[in-house]
Design an enzyme around this catalytic site. Structure first.
Site, short mmCIF file in Angstrom:
data_model
loop_
_atom_site.label_atom_id
_atom_site.label_comp_id
_atom_site.label_asym_id
_atom_site.label_seq_id
_atom_site.Cartn_x
_atom_site.Cartn_y
_atom_site.Cartn_z
N TYR A 156 0.81 -1.22 0.00
CA TYR A 156 0.00 0.00 0.00
C TYR A 156 0.84 1.27 0.00
O TYR A 156 0.31 2.36 -0.11
CB TYR A 156 -0.90 0.03 1.24
CG TYR A 156 -2.21 -0.65 1.04
CD1 TYR A 156 -2.26 -1.98 0.67
CD2 TYR A 156 -3.41 0.02 1.23
CE1 TYR A 156 -3.46 -2.62 0.48
CE2 TYR A 156 -4.62 -0.61 1.06
CZ TYR A 156 -4.64 -1.93 0.68
OH TYR A 156 -5.82 -2.56 0.50
N LYS A 223 1.08 -13.99 5.89
CA LYS A 223 1.20 -14.98 4.81
C LYS A 223 2.68 -15.34 4.69
O LYS A 223 3.27 -15.35 3.62
CB LYS A 223 0.62 -14.35 3.52
CG LYS A 223 0.40 -15.30 2.39
CD LYS A 223 -0.71 -16.30 2.61
CE LYS A 223 -0.70 -17.32 1.50
NZ LYS A 223 -1.38 -18.57 1.80
N ASP A 277 -4.87 -17.11 4.98
CA ASP A 277 -5.99 -17.85 4.38
C ASP A 277 -6.71 -18.68 5.44
O ASP A 277 -7.95 -18.76 5.47
CB ASP A 277 -5.55 -18.71 3.18
CG ASP A 277 -4.16 -19.28 3.32
OD1 ASP A 277 -3.46 -18.94 4.29
OD2 ASP A 277 -3.76 -20.08 2.46
N ASP A 301 -6.91 -5.20 5.41
CA ASP A 301 -7.95 -4.55 4.60
C ASP A 301 -9.00 -5.59 4.19
O ASP A 301 -10.21 -5.39 4.36
CB ASP A 301 -7.28 -3.93 3.37
CG ASP A 301 -8.17 -2.90 2.71
OD1 ASP A 301 -9.21 -2.55 3.29
OD2 ASP A 301 -7.82 -2.42 1.61
#
Ligand code: NAD
Length: 411
Positions: A156, A223, A277, A301
């Site tokens: 971002y 992740k 996930d 987000d």
């Protein structure tokens, strides 16, 4: 902003980074684009009424309008005038409506720029259920979580170049020549950078928040199995920070089961981690096992919108962007342009962001007043279109009528 324009008193930052809040604080507001003016008018009505009810004649907010987005562009030719940034720094606390960002076309998001320029590094999004709100899941009441999303780093940060640009071609050559990495032809390039200090200050705030409220866990969401030196490092730095700064008050999941048979000792916080996930799955299957989530920017987000959907959608999702010297409160949703000027959408997200702002000021009685007023209004099935269409026997009201109904029911 001159003292002449400011009828109230400035909030200042005192010792140990605590706020010194006068009884007549000057607080900045940005109306926002699209549905912004509607939901801001509704929120201001409720916030002022709650403060007057909780502290009659003793406390009052002095609102000062700051220009940003389309309204600023119309009068100054800039989407984020320097004057607004200066005023935000001076105010220390502000609240904003959503601001539109066109997709593509090279216009940087004003929202993202604000967070970066003011170094509002923690995006805090509490997600809880209000009885009576329609939900797509069987047990929405099991969701009661606060997401701490890192707000300034990760993909971002806007370090990116379009395919075919001189910068992208140069980087492609450097990667090829110096690192032996071949990119596909015509690649746009974005850089994902996540730092140790950036991770530490976010995780520190998340742990402090859990400790202050007696919440039993902080989960690091990452992740890291794939992106080892960014997301994986986020996990590692988070655990190390907990050990270095909160050793007496935190424990790992392994310790929880080996030493305490799965029962969190009073005054302690379990630090755990989940791969992103899996976290999306956990959010649906076992939401009651999560209390505070600390996440990098992109994961946070996605996750906050997904979890908000479980408790009634974006119309019920407040947020805060907080740094060490400034805090800006805002709804999680965007400017919903197709509903602009229709006095139709649900103002609860911005009203609840205002509740977070009152809590930040230490004005908890006024915050509680709004909580109970909102709960009563929803329990009586007086709701805006987004909820009415999913609730049997609801009375659908406009955005402004919903605000007035809350004011009539303030706790
Ligand atoms: P959005 O959140 O504005 O709207 C998506 C849909 O959600 C709407 O069409 C509506 O059906 C529903 N919705 C949103 N807010 C609602 C409310 N208060 N009550 C009831 N229903 C509501 O998302 P979008 O359409 O993807 O984005 C529109 C613009 O907002 C874009 O320019 C985007 O960049 C911007 N945006 C700004 C912020 C921000 O200011 N922080 C955040 C997200 C998106």
């Amino acid at each position: 902003m001159t003292q002449h324009e400011n009828a109230g008193t400035w909030i200042t930052i005192g010792k140990n980074s605590t706020l010194d809040v006068p009884s007549d604080p000057t607080i900045g507001f940005i109306e926002g684009d699209g549905v912004g003016p509607d939901i801001w008018a509704a929120s201001r009505l409720v916030l002022d009424a709650a403060v007057a009810k909780a502290y009659p004649g003793r406390k009052k907010i002095h609102w000062v309008e700051l220009l940003a987005g389309e309204k600023a562009y119309r009068s100054t030719g800039e989407y984020l005038p320097e004057r607004t940034l200066q005023a935000l720094r001076q105010c220390v606390v502000a609240i904003k409506g959503p601001l539109t960002t066109p997709v593509g076309g090279g216009i940087r998001s004003v929202n993202v720029t604000l967070r970066q320029v003011l170094d509002l590094y923690a995006c805090i999004r509490p997600i809880r259920y209000y009885p009576g709100i329609p939900s797509p899941v069987k047990h929405p009441e099991k969701v009661n979580v606060v997401i701490f999303r890192e707000n300034t780093e990760d993909v971002y940060a806007g370090i990116e170049w379009p395919a075919g640009s001189a910068e992208a071609e140069k980087l492609t050559m450097i990667l090829q020549d110096q690192f032996g990495v071949a990119l596909p032809a015509e690649s746009g390039i974005g850089i994902k950078a996540m730092s140790r200090p950036g991770t530490e200050r976010l995780v520190r705030r998340a742990i402090q928040y859990a400790l202050a409220r007696g919440l039993p866990s902080v989960t690091l969401v990452h992740k890291g199995n794939i992106m080892k030196f960014t997301e994986g490092a986020f996990r590692e730095w988070g655990y190390k920070l907990a050990l270095a700064e909160f050793q007496e008050q935190t424990l790992t999941e392994v310790e929880l089961f080996e030493k305490y048979h799965g029962v969190v000792p009073t005054g302690q916080v379990v630090i755990k981690d989940r791969i992103a996930d899996n976290m999306f799955q956990q959010a649906l299957l076992r939401p009651e096992e999560y209390h505070v989530l600390a996440t990098p920017n992109l994961n946070g987000d996605y996750l906050s919108d997904a979890m908000a959907a479980q408790v009634g959608g974006l119309g019920m999702s407040p947020g805060a962007n907080i740094g060490d010297t400034c805090a800006v409160f805002e709804a999680t949703h965007g400017s919903a342009p197709k509903y602009a000027g229709m006095d139709k959408v649900n103002p609860s997200s911005l009203i609840l962001s205002g509740v977070m702002m009152l809590e930040h000021l230490g004005w908890t009685e006024a915050a509680e007043c709004i909580h109970s007023g909102l709960e009563r209004t929803i329990a009586e099935k007086i709701v805006t279109y987004d909820l009415a269409r999913q609730m049997g026997g609801a009375r659908e009201v406009r955005c402004s009528e919903f605000a007035r109904a809350i004011v009539e029911r303030l706790g």
